[in-house]
Enzyme design. Structure first.
Site, PDB file in Angstrom:
ATOM      1  N   TYR A 184     -34.815  61.271 121.208  1.00 37.30           N
ATOM      2  CA  TYR A 184     -36.220  60.868 121.035  1.00 37.30           C
ATOM      3  C   TYR A 184     -36.640  60.009 122.214  1.00 37.30           C
ATOM      4  O   TYR A 184     -35.912  59.092 122.603  1.00 37.30           O
ATOM      5  CB  TYR A 184     -36.394  60.071 119.736  1.00 37.30           C
ATOM      6  CG  TYR A 184     -37.306  60.792 118.765  1.00 37.30           C
ATOM      7  CD1 TYR A 184     -38.626  61.051 119.129  1.00 37.30           C
ATOM      8  CD2 TYR A 184     -36.854  61.232 117.536  1.00 37.30           C
ATOM      9  CE1 TYR A 184     -39.465  61.743 118.272  1.00 37.30           C
ATOM     10  CE2 TYR A 184     -37.689  61.932 116.675  1.00 37.30           C
ATOM     11  CZ  TYR A 184     -38.996  62.176 117.047  1.00 37.30           C
ATOM     12  OH  TYR A 184     -39.823  62.855 116.208  1.00 37.30           O
TER      13      TYR A 184
ATOM     14  N   ARG B  75     -40.574  77.607 128.922  1.00 40.92           N
ATOM     15  CA  ARG B  75     -41.855  77.634 128.241  1.00 40.92           C
ATOM     16  C   ARG B  75     -42.396  76.213 128.110  1.00 40.92           C
ATOM     17  O   ARG B  75     -41.759  75.359 127.497  1.00 40.92           O
ATOM     18  CB  ARG B  75     -41.589  78.225 126.854  1.00 40.92           C
ATOM     19  CG  ARG B  75     -42.730  78.718 126.050  1.00 40.92           C
ATOM     20  CD  ARG B  75     -42.254  79.803 125.092  1.00 40.92           C
ATOM     21  NE  ARG B  75     -42.027  80.980 125.890  1.00 40.92           N
ATOM     22  CZ  ARG B  75     -43.009  81.755 126.344  1.00 40.92           C
ATOM     23  NH1 ARG B  75     -44.256  81.519 126.036  1.00 40.92           N
ATOM     24  NH2 ARG B  75     -42.737  82.792 127.104  1.00 40.92           N
TER      25      ARG B  75
END
Ligand SMILES: *Cc1c(COP(=O)(O)O)cnc(C)c1O
Length: 412
Positions: free
Chosen positions: A53, A233
């Site tokens: 995170y 992507r």
């Protein structure tokens, strides 16, 4: 590909990945927005970075333990700025659409006016289509292309002076000519508008210097990283330093949660690859291949919107053949060519049927196709369209396309 562990844990998913690899290897990929990223990029994307995170920005995180993530994200930012000649980069957008959304959020209020290319003329959903948030919350006027397949800059200027948009967007998903960013800047200045260039499709060409750069003229540049840029992507936003804070705030906490640091690492790798001399050669070959494909199709008597392409893509206009984009995209799939149906300007068919097929060369160029291969591809496409009811012809064409794939192996 090494799926050793996956095979043990989840054979169902592993099997489909194997099949997808085979599909990519054995079909000619002409979807203009797709590409084959490098194994190096995929290794970064498949790494332990997925575990972390990292809400916030490098050195200003909401979580501890980000010292390595910070270095990676800063490398990606620095490479993006260097490659595209921009002052600031935010590499966190999960996609191109989200990059655009963040620019809207940073500089517009709901109801503000935007001028962009109409979707049916080659624009993108996220530039103000009524079915997208950009069209739902903003007042969008759309410009189009003329019968030569070119943006009518005088018309853009008229519309800009009439609508007085706060933001003008240039850049498209289906436009086969060079974009004149300088002209857009002049129009934006005259109308008192900010200027966003969305270079999602042409990023690889811009990076290689094959297409003029928007950097000297635009306040914001957004891009995807997975099209001609050949990365993973994702999206990137670049801007002048004076908008950096607003853009960063719009991405987080405005729109997104934790950044995909494994994908950001992949973006960093792709940006490094795009700085190499080989990439310049690659981008040049993309355009050569597109021109060879277009010439081959024209020679076969087919129409292309705007005639000869100037970049990596083109739209076949099927109107005079009496066939539809939907049917012919399916026929092409049967002969081993993957492409997407697309509207042509003033299309008599619905967007689900269409009268066109969009074709692009970034992916086949990655696997080594050259002009002579593109001439063969053009012949396969034309024969498939003209003989779409003849099973024997289609079966022979499938063999021809497979032969071309075998000549240029992928991931092997
Ligand atoms: C592909 C594309 C996008 C959107 O990218 P996603 O990653 O699919 O969200 C945005 N703008 C343009 C011009 C595009 O071609």
């Amino acid at each position: 590909m090494n799926l050793e562990n996956l095979r043990k844990v989840d054979s169902q998913v592993a099997e489909q990945i194997d099949l997808e690899l085979k599909r990519q290897q054995e079909n000619i990929e002409l979807i203009a927005s797709e590409n084959f990223t490098s194994l190096a990029v995929m290794e970064a994307c498949g790494s332990v970075l997925t575990n972390k995170y990292a809400e916030g920005k490098p050195h200003k995180r909401y979580y501890n333990g980000c010292e390595h993530i910070d270095v990676i994200e800063e490398i990606a930012q620095k490479r993006a700025c260097e490659l595209f000649g921009m002052e600031h980069a935010n590499v966190q957008p999960h996609s191109g659409a989200q990059a655009n959304m963040a620019v809207f959020m940073a500089v517009l209020k709901p109801g503000d006016k935007v001028l962009s290319m109409d979707l049916s003329n080659g624009g993108h959903l996220s530039h103000g289509s009524p079915v997208n948030f950009s069209g739902l919350y903003f007042d969008v006027a759309g410009y189009g292309i003329n019968e030569n397949g070119e943006i009518d800059y005088e018309n853009v200027r008229k519309m800009a002076l009439e609508h007085k948009p706060k933001l003008i967007i240039c850049g498209a998903s289906n436009y086969s000519k060079i974009i004149d960013f300088k002209k857009f800047r002049e129009i934006a200045d005259e109308a008192g508008a900010l200027l966003l260039a969305d270079i999602a499709h042409i990023a690889g060409l811009v990076a290689a210097g094959i297409h003029p750069s928007p950097a000297p003229y635009c306040d914001f540049v957004t891009t995807t990283t997975h099209k001609s840029l050949r990365g993973p992507r994702g999206g990137i936003i670049m801007c002048k330093e004076k908008y950096a804070k607003d853009i960063d705030k719009a991405v987080f906490p405005g729109l997104q949660g934790g950044p995909l640091e494994h994908i950001i690492a992949g973006k960093a790798v792709a940006l490094l690859e795009a700085m190499q001399p080989e990439f310049k050669e690659y981008a040049k070959q993309i355009v050569k291949n597109a021109k060879a494909l277009a010439q081959g199709l024209l020679d076969e008597g087919l129409d292309i919107v705007g005639g000869m392409t100037e970049n990596h893509l083109m739209t076949l206009d099927l109107r005079k053949t009496g066939k539809t984009g939907k049917d012919m995209a399916n026929v092409l799939e049967r002969v081993g060519i993957t492409a997407n149906k697309n509207t042509v300007p003033n299309d008599p068919q619905s967007p689900f049927v269409t009268s066109g097929i969009r074709l692009g060369t970034p992916a086949v160029t990655t696997r080594g196709f050259k002009e002579e291969d593109m001439h063969k591809v053009a012949k396969i496409i034309a024969s498939a369209i003209y003989s779409s009811d003849n099973e024997n012809v289609l079966a022979d064409l499938r063999k021809d396309s497979l032969e071309l794939c075998k000549k240029h192996p992928l991931y092997s």
